[in-house]
Design a protein around this motif. Structure first.
Motif, mmCIF file in Angstrom:
data_model
loop_
_atom_site.group_PDB
_atom_site.id
_atom_site.type_symbol
_atom_site.label_atom_id
_atom_site.label_comp_id
_atom_site.label_asym_id
_atom_site.label_seq_id
_atom_site.Cartn_x
_atom_site.Cartn_y
_atom_site.Cartn_z
ATOM 1 N N SER A 1 41.962 44.920 24.325
ATOM 2 C CA SER A 1 41.540 44.263 23.093
ATOM 3 C C SER A 1 40.210 44.817 22.637
ATOM 4 O O SER A 1 39.330 45.097 23.451
ATOM 5 C CB SER A 1 41.404 42.756 23.304
ATOM 6 O OG SER A 1 40.903 42.127 22.153
ATOM 7 N N GLY B 1 38.498 42.980 20.603
ATOM 8 C CA GLY B 1 37.906 41.754 20.081
ATOM 9 C C GLY B 1 36.503 41.489 20.583
ATOM 10 O O GLY B 1 35.810 40.627 20.053
ATOM 11 N N ARG C 1 31.895 42.627 14.215
ATOM 12 C CA ARG C 1 32.743 42.468 15.396
ATOM 13 C C ARG C 1 34.183 42.808 15.032
ATOM 14 O O ARG C 1 34.724 42.303 14.057
ATOM 15 C CB ARG C 1 32.666 41.032 15.918
ATOM 16 C CG ARG C 1 33.439 40.805 17.203
ATOM 17 C CD ARG C 1 33.125 39.451 17.789
ATOM 18 N NE ARG C 1 33.882 39.217 19.011
ATOM 19 C CZ ARG C 1 33.690 38.179 19.816
ATOM 20 N NH1 ARG C 1 32.761 37.283 19.516
ATOM 21 N NH2 ARG C 1 34.411 38.039 20.901
ATOM 22 N N PRO D 1 38.217 42.802 15.220
ATOM 23 C CA PRO D 1 39.188 41.758 15.565
ATOM 24 C C PRO D 1 39.966 42.148 16.819
ATOM 25 O O PRO D 1 40.111 43.338 17.124
ATOM 26 C CB PRO D 1 40.105 41.725 14.345
ATOM 27 C CG PRO D 1 40.027 43.102 13.787
ATOM 28 C CD PRO D 1 38.619 43.559 14.017
ATOM 29 N N THR E 1 45.790 40.684 17.140
ATOM 30 C CA THR E 1 45.935 40.089 15.805
ATOM 31 C C THR E 1 46.341 41.127 14.761
ATOM 32 O O THR E 1 46.770 40.771 13.666
ATOM 33 C CB THR E 1 44.618 39.420 15.355
ATOM 34 O OG1 THR E 1 43.614 40.426 15.178
ATOM 35 C CG2 THR E 1 44.152 38.400 16.371
ATOM 36 N N VAL E 2 46.213 42.406 15.118
ATOM 37 C CA VAL E 2 46.525 43.487 14.179
ATOM 38 C C VAL E 2 47.838 44.182 14.534
ATOM 39 O O VAL E 2 48.668 44.456 13.664
ATOM 40 C CB VAL E 2 45.388 44.527 14.160
ATOM 41 C CG1 VAL E 2 45.719 45.687 13.224
ATOM 42 C CG2 VAL E 2 44.065 43.882 13.777
ATOM 43 N N ARG F 1 50.347 39.095 9.543
ATOM 44 C CA ARG F 1 49.676 39.855 8.485
ATOM 45 C C ARG F 1 50.617 40.112 7.314
ATOM 46 O O ARG F 1 50.224 40.036 6.150
ATOM 47 C CB ARG F 1 49.144 41.171 9.056
ATOM 48 C CG ARG F 1 47.993 40.980 10.043
ATOM 49 C CD ARG F 1 47.647 42.278 10.741
ATOM 50 N NE ARG F 1 47.314 43.319 9.779
ATOM 51 C CZ ARG F 1 47.754 44.568 9.834
ATOM 52 N NH1 ARG F 1 48.549 44.945 10.822
ATOM 53 N NH2 ARG F 1 47.395 45.450 8.937
#
Length: 322
Positions: A176, A178, A191, A193, A197-198, A207
């Motif tokens: 990650s 993140g 920061r 993501p 989440t992508v 998305r």
């Protein structure tokens, strides 16, 4: 002949009973639970799949796992030597679940729940899948490789000389960005993501659905629309591949593996997405000598986690019976 038969019967009576049977693998993912039995020759049988629905809570998911394990037990006349339980969580070297990102099983006494069926061994799902690939799948020809699982979530595992790397605390699987910060063009810290989440299946769906009224339910639906010329789907898939490729390129730059093996439901299921990720990965690899490393699909596809969990259970059974 009589003496030969007596010797044969004596030998049979001294065979380790813990080796005469099958092991069970349960791969508990964010979307589905897959279970099956593994014979001594590495063949998976009686494979069953049910939805996870983790939003119902840990107790409900555990109850479903027990029902599935009971069904699998009834599907064979052979004894169950052990159960391997692969989970999408951090798992330490003692088999303790140390996170609750997807499943609320941290600090639960899971062994007691399965004790009427067989002893269990808990492992991180990505390490179980990596073990399956190195023993029975695409990793057999590589001394060192990184297995990447791309499904509901994203995780990775380094494998060296047949052994998945766990790290000091069992946490060597988080892939990650993140927790990284970078400077933007205005010299401001931002920061990044989390990669999930992508680029994960869930991230891609979320998305895409934010931009369209006609929602899809899975990443395969986004890929289908991309193939049909949907510009929004194309943008989401390409950006997901670039983000994941940058993370994988960073892994290659740091660890210099022989190969990358991409698995998980999305990673092993879509040639288009995997090729986009491979192209993006090569762009982010710094050393020219590393840039053409093999990037291949997991040979065991979505069965890798289940088979790996069963292999871990068999290893434990052998160790117990040694």
């Amino acid at each position: 002949v009589c003496l030969w038969r007596c010797a044969e019967l004596f030998a049979m009576s001294h065979v380790n009973p813990r080796m005469n049977g099958v092991t069970m693998g349960l791969d508990v993912g964010g979307t589905k639970i897959k279970g099956g039995l593994l014979s001594t020759d590495g063949k998976a049988t009686s494979v069953m799949t049910i939805p996870t629905r983790p939003d119902r809570g840990g107790s409900a998911v555990l109850a479903d796992c027990l029902k599935l394990a009971t069904q699998l037990q009834k599907a064979t006349v052979q004894p169950i030597l052990g159960i391997g339980l692969g989970v999408p969580e951090l798992v330490d070297s003692e088999g303790r679940i140390t996170s609750s990102q997807t499943l609320d099983w941290q600090d639960r006494a899971l062994a007691a729940s399965f004790q009427t069926i067989a002893p269990i061994t808990v492992a991180a799902d990505v390490r179980a899948a990596a073990l399956a690939e190195v023993r029975l799948g695409a990793g057999q020809d590589f001394d060192t490789f990184i297995y990447i699982s791309v499904g509901t979530g994203i995780s990775s595992c380094l494998v060296q000389k047949g052994v998945p790397f766990t790290g000091t605390r069992g946490n060597a699987l988080v892939l990650s960005t993140g927790f990284m910060t970078v400077l933007d063009n205005n010299e401001q810290l931002i920061r990044l993501p989390p990669i999930e989440t992508v680029s994960s299946g869930a991230g891609i769906v979320s998305r895409y659905n934010k931009s369209r009224a006609d929602n899809v339910t899975n990443a395969e639906g986004v890929l289908k629309r991309m193939a049909e010329g949907d510009s929004t789907a194309t943008k989401v898939i390409h950006s997901a591949a670039i983000a994941l490729g940058s993370a994988l390129g960073w892994l290659v730059n740091v660890l210099d593996p022989t190969a990358l093996i991409i698995g998980g439901g999305l990673g092993s299921g879509s040639n288009i997405f995997r090729q986009c990720v491979a192209d993006a990965t090569r762009i982010h690899i710094w050393a020219a000598s590393s840039r053409q490393l093999p990037i291949v699909p997991a040979a065991l596809a979505e069965d890798a986690g289940m088979i790996g969990a069963a292999l871990i259970a068999r290893d434990d059974a052998r160790a117990e019976g040694a």
